[in-house]
Design a protein around this motif. Structure first.
Motif, mmCIF file in Angstrom:
data_model
loop_
_atom_site.group_PDB
_atom_site.id
_atom_site.type_symbol
_atom_site.label_atom_id
_atom_site.label_comp_id
_atom_site.label_asym_id
_atom_site.label_seq_id
_atom_site.Cartn_x
_atom_site.Cartn_y
_atom_site.Cartn_z
ATOM 1 N N TYR A 1 0.815 -1.200 0.000
ATOM 2 C CA TYR A 1 0.000 0.000 0.000
ATOM 3 C C TYR A 1 0.853 1.256 0.000
ATOM 4 O O TYR A 1 2.075 1.218 0.109
ATOM 5 N N GLU A 2 0.180 2.398 -0.134
ATOM 6 C CA GLU A 2 0.841 3.699 -0.069
ATOM 7 C C GLU A 2 0.150 4.555 0.973
ATOM 8 O O GLU A 2 -0.983 4.321 1.365
ATOM 9 N N SER A 3 0.877 5.601 1.408
ATOM 10 C CA SER A 3 0.301 6.588 2.290
ATOM 11 C C SER A 3 0.768 7.968 1.840
ATOM 12 O O SER A 3 1.952 8.270 1.890
ATOM 13 N N GLY A 4 -0.149 8.759 1.354
ATOM 14 C CA GLY A 4 0.176 10.124 0.971
ATOM 15 C C GLY A 4 0.807 10.278 -0.387
ATOM 16 O O GLY A 4 1.372 11.317 -0.700
ATOM 17 N N SER A 5 0.741 9.279 -1.239
ATOM 18 C CA SER A 5 1.361 9.391 -2.560
ATOM 19 C C SER A 5 0.305 9.481 -3.643
ATOM 20 O O SER A 5 -0.858 9.163 -3.434
ATOM 21 N N LYS A 6 0.720 9.920 -4.818
ATOM 22 C CA LYS A 6 -0.186 10.068 -5.946
ATOM 23 C C LYS A 6 0.404 9.359 -7.162
ATOM 24 O O LYS A 6 1.415 9.783 -7.705
ATOM 25 N N GLY A 7 -0.217 8.284 -7.566
ATOM 26 C CA GLY A 7 0.212 7.613 -8.781
ATOM 27 C C GLY A 7 1.530 6.874 -8.677
ATOM 28 O O GLY A 7 2.222 6.707 -9.667
ATOM 29 N N LYS A 8 1.906 6.429 -7.489
ATOM 30 C CA LYS A 8 3.171 5.720 -7.314
ATOM 31 C C LYS A 8 2.970 4.221 -7.474
ATOM 32 O O LYS A 8 1.860 3.709 -7.494
ATOM 33 N N ALA A 9 4.107 3.480 -7.570
ATOM 34 C CA ALA A 9 4.004 2.048 -7.863
ATOM 35 C C ALA A 9 5.193 1.279 -7.319
ATOM 36 O O ALA A 9 6.314 1.801 -7.239
ATOM 37 N N PHE A 10 4.932 0.035 -6.938
ATOM 38 C CA PHE A 10 5.974 -0.964 -6.738
ATOM 39 C C PHE A 10 5.902 -1.917 -7.933
ATOM 40 O O PHE A 10 4.804 -2.369 -8.300
ATOM 41 N N THR A 11 7.034 -2.232 -8.508
ATOM 42 C CA THR A 11 7.078 -3.174 -9.630
ATOM 43 C C THR A 11 7.882 -4.394 -9.217
ATOM 44 O O THR A 11 9.048 -4.277 -8.825
ATOM 45 N N PHE A 12 7.256 -5.566 -9.325
ATOM 46 C CA PHE A 12 7.886 -6.824 -8.932
ATOM 47 C C PHE A 12 8.407 -7.528 -10.180
ATOM 48 O O PHE A 12 7.659 -7.789 -11.121
ATOM 49 N N HIS A 13 9.693 -7.856 -10.156
ATOM 50 C CA HIS A 13 10.352 -8.381 -11.343
ATOM 51 C C HIS A 13 10.631 -9.882 -11.271
ATOM 52 O O HIS A 13 10.990 -10.488 -12.290
ATOM 53 N N ASP A 14 10.509 -10.496 -10.089
ATOM 54 C CA ASP A 14 10.791 -11.923 -9.939
ATOM 55 C C ASP A 14 9.585 -12.645 -9.360
ATOM 56 O O ASP A 14 8.639 -12.029 -8.861
ATOM 57 N N LYS A 15 9.618 -13.971 -9.369
ATOM 58 C CA LYS A 15 8.419 -14.765 -9.153
ATOM 59 C C LYS A 15 7.912 -14.762 -7.717
ATOM 60 O O LYS A 15 8.666 -14.694 -6.761
ATOM 61 N N PHE A 16 6.569 -14.859 -7.649
ATOM 62 C CA PHE A 16 5.862 -15.075 -6.393
ATOM 63 C C PHE A 16 5.606 -16.571 -6.214
ATOM 64 O O PHE A 16 5.352 -17.297 -7.186
ATOM 65 N N TYR A 17 5.625 -17.016 -4.932
ATOM 66 C CA TYR A 17 5.316 -18.402 -4.601
ATOM 67 C C TYR A 17 4.362 -18.415 -3.403
ATOM 68 O O TYR A 17 4.202 -17.426 -2.708
#
Length: 298
Positions: free
Chosen positions: A81-97
């Motif tokens: 999640y974010e707090s106080g941001s506008k249009g921000k992102a986390f990008t995940f590049h490797d696999k989830f399990y």
């Protein structure tokens, strides 16, 4: 590392470089990994492991590119999640399990009128969800699913190609954004949810988004299709013998076999830029949502 033995509050730590296990002690407190600035975060070895309720957070309007495997164990709930941001992102590049739950949301300060139009995106790069069998949820706030909240704050799930065998659930303020070609195991759309297609469909047989097993539409869903300019339309059409230009329809979304979509459940927000005389014409056809059947006569 475990969260504090306390009845409220949280502990914030900065971590970068090795593997990390996040856990909590079954109390009203969680463990928060907080990113305060734009950066690349890499977890080595076993990666980032969630054993129970814990969060990744964007703070001070920060983005992050995150590398290394991520495991969300069964029964665990991972908050992004974010707090106080506008249009921000986390990008995940490797696999989830794993088979736990990932919740994407925008945490608001409801006492401030200026904080009611926040957006936060968890981008999943192509193929990173192919081994994850859990659930990914999106909404406007942490665990909120009520349609009574009318803010345009958004928690956005960004799928960027590949197969995700698990489930996606979108609630009020939540957005499922599809780019490339995506297949997901199941999809639940609740009141106030949005489907956002950022690319034009290019095929009359291969949809941008496919749902393999189960599709539940609990209430009206907003569907946003990528905007086209008049020039882009003409670039993609052919001319018939009588001089009429026609564009082919592509498939935005395809439901599971045996599904018949209810046209009353989907409200389209699509437009053509540059020439208002060209109609927009998304269409519900059985289990398909089609878009791009735009005609211009010369």
């Amino acid at each position: 590392m475990k969260g504090p033995l306390a009845s409220s509050g949280y502990a914030a730590y900065t971590f970068n470089g090795h593997s990390l296990i996040l856990d909590c002690n079954n109390v009203r407190a969680g463990f928060l990994l907080r990113n305060d600035q734009n950066q690349t975060i890499t977890f080595a070895n076993d990666g980032l492991i969630f054993r129970s309720d814990a969060c990744l957070a964007s703070w001070n309007e920060s983005n992050a590119d995150i590398y290394g495997k991520i495991t969300v164990n069964s029964g665990a709930r991972m908050g992004i999640y974010e707090s106080g941001s506008k249009g921000k992102a986390f990008t995940f590049h490797d696999k989830f399990y794993g088979s736990g739950t990932v919740h994407v949301y925008s945490l608001l300060d409801t006492s401030s009128a200026t904080n009611k139009s926040m957006k936060f995106t968890a981008n999943f790069s192509e193929g990173v969800l192919s081994e994850f069998t859990g659930t990914i949820k999106a909404s406007w706030g942490h665990l909120y699913t009520s349609s009574s909240y009318t803010s345009d704050a958004q928690g956005i799930i960004g799928l960027n190609g590949g197969n995700f065998p698990g489930m996606v659930e979108v609630a009020v303020g939540g957005v499922l954004r599809s780019a490339g070609t995506n297949t997901i195991g199941g999809l639940t759309l609740k009141a106030g949810s949005t489907l956002d297609f950022t690319e034009q469909p290019t095929s009359e047989s291969e949809p941008v988004l496919s749902i393999s097993n189960a599709l539940t539409t609990e209430d009206v869903v907003k569907v946003k299709a990528a905007h086209e300019t008049f020039e882009q339309i003409l670039d993609g059409v052919g001319q018939s013998e009588n001089g009429r230009y026609e564009a082919k329809r592509g498939i935005l979304m395809r439901g599971p076999v045996g599904t018949t979509l209810d046209s009353g459940k989907f409200v389209f927000d699509a437009d053509v830029l540059g020439d208002p005389t060209v109609p927009k014409s998304p269409e519900i056809d059985g289990r398909d949502i089609k878009y791009g059947d735009l005609r211009y006569y010369v």
